[in-house]
Design a protein around this motif. Structure first.
Motif, PDB file in Angstrom:
ATOM      1  N   ASP A 223       0.836  -1.188   0.000  1.00  6.98           N
ATOM      2  CA  ASP A 223       0.000   0.000   0.000  1.00  6.98           C
ATOM      3  C   ASP A 223       0.879   1.249   0.000  1.00  6.98           C
ATOM      4  OD1 ASP A 223       0.810   0.530   2.687  1.00  6.98           O
ATOM      5  OD2 ASP A 223      -0.856  -0.648   3.463  1.00  6.98           O
ATOM      6  N   ALA A 224       0.263   2.391   0.163  1.00 11.52           N
ATOM      7  CA  ALA A 224       0.985   3.666   0.072  1.00 11.52           C
ATOM      8  C   ALA A 224       2.022   3.841   1.170  1.00 11.52           C
ATOM      9  CB  ALA A 224      -0.002   4.829   0.090  1.00 11.52           C
ATOM     10  N   GLY A 225       1.977   3.026   2.224  1.00  9.73           N
ATOM     11  CA  GLY A 225       2.953   3.118   3.300  1.00  9.73           C
ATOM     12  C   GLY A 225       4.074   2.097   3.204  1.00  9.73           C
ATOM     13  N   THR A 226       4.134   1.360   2.106  1.00 11.18           N
ATOM     14  CA  THR A 226       5.113   0.284   1.959  1.00 11.18           C
ATOM     15  C   THR A 226       6.448   0.781   1.407  1.00 11.18           C
ATOM     16  OG1 THR A 226       3.326  -1.319   1.531  1.00 11.18           O
ATOM     17  CG2 THR A 226       5.561  -1.959   0.885  1.00 11.18           C
ATOM     18  N   VAL A 227       7.523   0.314   2.041  1.00 11.59           N
ATOM     19  CA  VAL A 227       8.889   0.541   1.567  1.00 11.59           C
ATOM     20  C   VAL A 227       9.428  -0.811   1.108  1.00 11.59           C
ATOM     21  CG1 VAL A 227      11.233   1.180   2.250  1.00 11.59           C
ATOM     22  CG2 VAL A 227       9.274   2.458   3.159  1.00 11.59           C
ATOM     23  N   LEU A 228       9.975  -0.857  -0.098  1.00 12.17           N
ATOM     24  CA  LEU A 228      10.557  -2.077  -0.638  1.00 12.17           C
ATOM     25  C   LEU A 228      12.067  -1.905  -0.735  1.00 12.17           C
ATOM     26  CD1 LEU A 228       8.055  -2.607  -3.584  1.00 12.17           C
ATOM     27  CD2 LEU A 228       8.021  -3.747  -1.351  1.00 12.17           C
ATOM     28  N   VAL A 229      12.806  -2.910  -0.291  1.00 14.30           N
ATOM     29  CA  VAL A 229      14.262  -2.913  -0.411  1.00 14.30           C
ATOM     30  C   VAL A 229      14.642  -4.253  -1.019  1.00 14.30           C
ATOM     31  CG1 VAL A 229      16.478  -2.795   0.800  1.00 14.30           C
ATOM     32  CG2 VAL A 229      14.523  -1.452   1.638  1.00 14.30           C
ATOM     33  N   GLY A 230      15.479  -4.209  -2.055  1.00 11.59           N
ATOM     34  CA  GLY A 230      15.937  -5.445  -2.659  1.00 11.59           C
ATOM     35  C   GLY A 230      17.431  -5.403  -2.899  1.00 11.59           C
ATOM     36  N   HIS A 231      18.090  -6.525  -2.667  1.00 10.79           N
ATOM     37  CA  HIS A 231      19.528  -6.638  -2.918  1.00 10.79           C
ATOM     38  C   HIS A 231      19.764  -7.597  -4.079  1.00 10.79           C
ATOM     39  CE1 HIS A 231      23.562  -8.531  -2.122  1.00 10.79           C
ATOM     40  NE2 HIS A 231      23.859  -7.262  -2.321  1.00 10.79           N
ATOM     41  N   SER A 232      20.492  -7.160  -5.081  1.00 15.23           N
ATOM     42  CA  SER A 232      20.924  -7.990  -6.200  1.00 15.23           C
ATOM     43  C   SER A 232      19.719  -8.603  -6.907  1.00 15.23           C
ATOM     44  CB  SER A 232      21.922  -9.034  -5.694  1.00 15.23           C
ATOM     45  OG  SER A 232      22.525  -9.716  -6.763  1.00 15.23           O
ATOM     46  N   GLY A 233      19.578  -9.931  -6.894  1.00 12.63           N
ATOM     47  CA  GLY A 233      18.421 -10.558  -7.525  1.00 12.63           C
ATOM     48  C   GLY A 233      17.114 -10.082  -6.916  1.00 12.63           C
TER      49      GLY A 233
ATOM     50  N   ALA B 270      22.484  -2.822  -5.685  1.00  7.86           N
ATOM     51  CA  ALA B 270      23.165  -3.715  -6.643  1.00  7.86           C
ATOM     52  C   ALA B 270      22.146  -4.343  -7.581  1.00  7.86           C
ATOM     53  CB  ALA B 270      24.002  -4.779  -5.929  1.00  7.86           C
ATOM     54  N   GLY B 271      21.207  -3.520  -8.026  1.00  4.56           N
ATOM     55  CA  GLY B 271      20.163  -4.000  -8.913  1.00  4.56           C
ATOM     56  C   GLY B 271      20.602  -4.021 -10.365  1.00  4.56           C
ATOM     57  N   TYR B 272      19.775  -4.645 -11.176  1.00  3.46           N
ATOM     58  CA  TYR B 272      20.069  -4.748 -12.599  1.00  3.46           C
ATOM     59  C   TYR B 272      18.783  -5.040 -13.365  1.00  3.46           C
ATOM     60  CZ  TYR B 272      20.104  -9.703 -11.281  1.00  3.46           C
ATOM     61  OH  TYR B 272      19.777 -10.928 -10.771  1.00  3.46           O
ATOM     62  N   ALA B 273      18.772  -4.677 -14.655  1.00  3.31           N
ATOM     63  CA  ALA B 273      17.612  -4.907 -15.507  1.00  3.31           C
ATOM     64  C   ALA B 273      17.957  -5.719 -16.745  1.00  3.31           C
ATOM     65  CB  ALA B 273      16.997  -3.566 -15.920  1.00  3.31           C
ATOM     66  N   THR B 274      19.242  -5.947 -16.962  1.00  2.00           N
ATOM     67  CA  THR B 274      19.704  -6.809 -18.050  1.00  2.00           C
ATOM     68  C   THR B 274      20.713  -7.776 -17.463  1.00  2.00           C
ATOM     69  OG1 THR B 274      21.487  -5.276 -18.638  1.00  2.00           O
ATOM     70  CG2 THR B 274      19.389  -5.014 -19.821  1.00  2.00           C
ATOM     71  N   GLU B 275      20.992  -8.847 -18.170  1.00  2.00           N
ATOM     72  CA  GLU B 275      21.913  -9.851 -17.642  1.00  2.00           C
ATOM     73  C   GLU B 275      23.256  -9.218 -17.309  1.00  2.00           C
ATOM     74  OE1 GLU B 275      22.003 -13.147 -20.349  1.00  2.00           O
ATOM     75  OE2 GLU B 275      19.946 -13.719 -19.841  1.00  2.00           O
ATOM     76  N   PRO B 276      23.646  -9.263 -16.025  1.00  2.00           N
ATOM     77  CA  PRO B 276      24.882  -8.600 -15.610  1.00  2.00           C
ATOM     78  C   PRO B 276      26.147  -9.415 -15.880  1.00  2.00           C
ATOM     79  CG  PRO B 276      23.781  -9.509 -13.712  1.00  2.00           C
ATOM     80  CD  PRO B 276      22.877  -9.759 -14.890  1.00  2.00           C
ATOM     81  N   ASN B 277      25.979 -10.703 -16.161  1.00  2.00           N
ATOM     82  CA  ASN B 277      27.140 -11.562 -16.391  1.00  2.00           C
ATOM     83  C   ASN B 277      26.711 -12.733 -17.267  1.00  2.00           C
ATOM     84  OD1 ASN B 277      25.948 -13.514 -14.558  1.00  2.00           O
ATOM     85  ND2 ASN B 277      26.631 -12.163 -12.915  1.00  2.00           N
TER      86      ASN B 277
ATOM     87  N   ILE C  23      21.242   2.049  -5.817  1.00  2.00           N
ATOM     88  CA  ILE C  23      22.585   2.115  -5.239  1.00  2.00           C
ATOM     89  C   ILE C  23      23.434   1.069  -5.955  1.00  2.00           C
ATOM     90  CG2 ILE C  23      23.996   1.939  -3.161  1.00  2.00           C
ATOM     91  CD1 ILE C  23      21.429   2.445  -1.525  1.00  2.00           C
ATOM     92  N   ASN C  24      24.409   1.535  -6.698  1.00  2.00           N
ATOM     93  CA  ASN C  24      25.271   0.631  -7.453  1.00  2.00           C
ATOM     94  C   ASN C  24      26.723   1.043  -7.276  1.00  2.00           C
ATOM     95  OD1 ASN C  24      22.541   0.709  -9.066  1.00  2.00           O
ATOM     96  ND2 ASN C  24      23.518  -1.224  -9.604  1.00  2.00           N
ATOM     97  N   SER C  25      27.616   0.073  -7.445  1.00  2.00           N
ATOM     98  CA  SER C  25      29.048   0.307  -7.317  1.00  2.00           C
ATOM     99  C   SER C  25      29.735   0.092  -8.661  1.00  2.00           C
ATOM    100  CB  SER C  25      29.639  -0.675  -6.296  1.00  2.00           C
ATOM    101  OG  SER C  25      31.051  -0.624  -6.315  1.00  2.00           O
ATOM    102  N   PRO C  26      30.715   0.922  -8.992  1.00  2.00           N
ATOM    103  CA  PRO C  26      31.464   0.687 -10.228  1.00  2.00           C
ATOM    104  C   PRO C  26      32.300  -0.583 -10.175  1.00  2.00           C
ATOM    105  CG  PRO C  26      32.326   2.612  -9.060  1.00  2.00           C
ATOM    106  CD  PRO C  26      31.131   2.143  -8.304  1.00  2.00           C
TER     107      PRO C  26
END
Length: 174
Positions: free
Chosen positions: A61-71, A94-101, A127-130
């Motif tokens: 709902d409108a009060g929800t916070v979502l956090v995801g790591h990697s997959g 460390a998210g991604y939308a295309t195959e990272p490897n 949040i991503n790291s080079p």
């Protein structure tokens, strides 16, 4: 409205790895109801059959916070696209939308409805790291940011999986 957070672990992980327990405890202390589900099928089962199970297990709902790591961050893209509500915040670490490897990534959809994803979240942060060793790097963050807007944080930290605390996340969650 009760504020709540749902924290999704990454591929092959569980709710008790890296900073997930720490963040759960911090957010609980701040008065949020926190869920940190265990999804062994994450990035193993195809997203078309996996996502309905996630949607059925949680309420948003409108009060929800979502956090995801990697997959788990990649899962958030599909989740946001298919929600029927707009959540308060989503943070993709460390998210991604295309195959990272070279590995298979069943968590990814073939295509994304970027406007639908953007419409279902008020505050979107990447949040991503080079120097991410798995390819979930700043280029992945930039590609999502270019399509969705929000806030992009590029910060050295590898895959963000070698620490028991992640102060930045605590500060970002409004």
């Amino acid at each position: 409205m009760e504020r709540k957070a749902v924290i999704f672990h990454g591929t092959g992980a569980n709710p008790d790895v890296c900073w997930l327990p720490w963040l759960r405890d911090r957010l609980t202390e701040r008065g949020l109801a926190v869920e940190v589900p265990h999804y062994p099928g994450l990035n193993v089962e195809p997203i078309d059959t996996f996502l309905p199970k996630v949607l059925a297990r949680h309420t948003f709902d409108a009060g929800t916070v979502l956090v995801g790591h990697s997959g788990g961050a990649a899962l958030l893209l599909a989740l946001l696209q298919h929600l029927e509500v707009t959540v308060a915040q989503a943070i993709l670490v460390a998210g991604y939308a295309t195959e990272p490897n070279e590995g298979a990534e069943p968590v990814l959809q073939q295509e994304y409805d970027w406007p639908a994803i953007a419409a279902h979240v008020n505050d979107l942060i990447f949040i991503n790291s080079p120097a991410d060793p798995y390819g979930c790097d700043d280029r992945q963050g930039r590609a999502m940011f270019d399509r969705l807007g929000g806030t992009l944080i590029i910060r050295d930290g590898g895959h963000y999986d070698d620490t028991d605390a992640f102060e930045l996340l605590d500060r970002l969650i409004g």
